[in-house]
Design an enzyme around this catalytic site. Structure first.
Site, PDB file in Angstrom:
ATOM      1  N   TYR A  18      -5.610   5.237   8.536  1.00  0.00           N
ATOM      2  CA  TYR A  18      -6.365   4.123   7.712  1.00  0.00           C
ATOM      3  C   TYR A  18      -7.892   5.193   6.743  1.00  0.00           C
ATOM      4  O   TYR A  18      -7.331   5.578   5.593  1.00  0.00           O
ATOM      5  CB  TYR A  18      -6.399   3.020   7.752  1.00  0.00           C
ATOM      6  CG  TYR A  18      -6.128   2.045   8.643  1.00  0.00           C
ATOM      7  CD1 TYR A  18      -5.152   1.670   8.143  1.00  0.00           C
ATOM      8  CD2 TYR A  18      -6.102   1.691  10.046  1.00  0.00           C
ATOM      9  CE1 TYR A  18      -4.061   1.335   9.033  1.00  0.00           C
ATOM     10  CE2 TYR A  18      -5.391   0.762  10.957  1.00  0.00           C
ATOM     11  CZ  TYR A  18      -4.038   0.191  10.243  1.00  0.00           C
ATOM     12  OH  TYR A  18      -3.426  -0.281  11.004  1.00  0.00           O
ATOM     13  N   ASN A  67       2.401  -4.270   2.248  1.00  0.00           N
ATOM     14  CA  ASN A  67       4.005  -3.313   2.188  1.00  0.00           C
ATOM     15  C   ASN A  67       4.901  -4.155   1.788  1.00  0.00           C
ATOM     16  O   ASN A  67       5.252  -4.782   3.479  1.00  0.00           O
ATOM     17  CB  ASN A  67       4.144  -1.969   2.980  1.00  0.00           C
ATOM     18  CG  ASN A  67       5.098  -0.922   2.892  1.00  0.00           C
ATOM     19  OD1 ASN A  67       5.616  -0.895   2.409  1.00  0.00           O
ATOM     20  ND2 ASN A  67       5.167  -0.440   3.939  1.00  0.00           N
ATOM     21  N   CYS A  78       4.447   2.134   7.215  1.00  0.00           N
ATOM     22  CA  CYS A  78       3.154   1.648   6.807  1.00  0.00           C
ATOM     23  C   CYS A  78       3.251   2.122   8.721  1.00  0.00           C
ATOM     24  O   CYS A  78       1.669   2.057   9.270  1.00  0.00           O
ATOM     25  CB  CYS A  78       2.930   0.118   6.741  1.00  0.00           C
ATOM     26  SG  CYS A  78       4.370  -0.149   7.270  1.00  0.00           S
ATOM     27  N   HIS A  79       4.766   2.525   9.536  1.00  0.00           N
ATOM     28  CA  HIS A  79       4.619   2.055  11.179  1.00  0.00           C
ATOM     29  C   HIS A  79       3.857   3.465  11.804  1.00  0.00           C
ATOM     30  O   HIS A  79       2.796   3.902  12.388  1.00  0.00           O
ATOM     31  CB  HIS A  79       5.612   2.480  11.705  1.00  0.00           C
ATOM     32  CG  HIS A  79       6.582   3.279  11.424  1.00  0.00           C
ATOM     33  ND1 HIS A  79       7.119   3.098  10.124  1.00  0.00           N
ATOM     34  CD2 HIS A  79       6.558   4.511  12.004  1.00  0.00           C
ATOM     35  CE1 HIS A  79       8.375   4.154  10.087  1.00  0.00           C
ATOM     36  NE2 HIS A  79       7.819   4.964  10.690  1.00  0.00           N
ATOM     37  N   GLU A 124      11.176   8.717  16.010  1.00  0.00           N
ATOM     38  CA  GLU A 124      10.713   9.983  15.510  1.00  0.00           C
ATOM     39  C   GLU A 124      10.434  11.228  15.516  1.00  0.00           C
ATOM     40  O   GLU A 124      10.919  12.790  15.643  1.00  0.00           O
ATOM     41  CB  GLU A 124       9.926   9.791  14.274  1.00  0.00           C
ATOM     42  CG  GLU A 124      10.498   8.877  12.850  1.00  0.00           C
ATOM     43  CD  GLU A 124       9.611   8.528  12.195  1.00  0.00           C
ATOM     44  OE1 GLU A 124      10.079   7.116  11.116  1.00  0.00           O
ATOM     45  OE2 GLU A 124       8.529   8.751  11.749  1.00  0.00           O
TER      46      GLU A 124
END
Length: 171
Positions: free
Chosen positions: A107, A130, A138-139, A165
């Site tokens: 963050y 979001n 945002c993950h 990912e």
């Protein structure tokens, strides 16, 4: 935002149903839910008061999301989104889209890249507000101590997305 109509669509994913609210300009809201109406409640005016028309998911969204879940995790990177918020939130959302798939930033790092070093809590709020998770990733944002922090759809979903990912890079 133009005064065009809003469409809703839901598609199956390995994590369950994923719904989207779209306009001709881009994605207004998205989330892991079978109920697009649940997304509408979070929209800003005037969208919140409009009834979406159920429709097949239009291109380029359908093929990009299918490709993402099939392992091409960069396929969603250029999908257009329609977001409204403060200058900092807009900057934070833009910076979230620059975080590479399979990686995370804190963050605090997000706040700095969005132009407000030291505004880690505001960066967390940008994640919380979001309305286009997954596409505005945002993950990929975590706490400074390295832990995942929160995620609206649960930490199991956040972990799955990050693992998906990371695994795509090894294929």
């Amino acid at each position: 935002m133009t005064a065009q109509g809003m469409r809703s669509a839901t598609l199956p994913t390995p994590l369950g149903p994923f719904s989207l609210l779209t306009t001709e300009d881009g994605i207004l809201a998205a989330g892991f839910t079978a109920d697009p109406a649940a997304l509408r409640a979070e929209l800003p005016a005037p969208w919140r008061d409009r009834e979406p028309v159920p429709a097949a998911l239009p291109e380029p969204y359908a093929s990009a999301l299918a490709a993402y879940f099939d392992g091409d995790v960069e396929a969603i990177d250029t999908l257009p989104v329609v977001q409204s918020g403060s200058g900092f939130r807009m900057a934070a959302w833009r910076e979230m889209r620059r975080v590479r798939p399979g990686t995370t930033v804190s963050y605090q790092d997000l706040a700095a890249s969005a132009g407000r070093p030291g505004a880690a809590r505001a960066a967390g709020a940008a994640c919380a507000y979001n309305l286009v998770p997954l596409v505005v990733p945002c993950h990929r944002i975590r706490r400074s101590d390295g832990t995942l922090g929160g995620y609206y759809y649960g930490l199991a979903v956040k972990r799955w997305l990050l693992d998906h990912e990371r695994g795509a890079g090894r294929r």
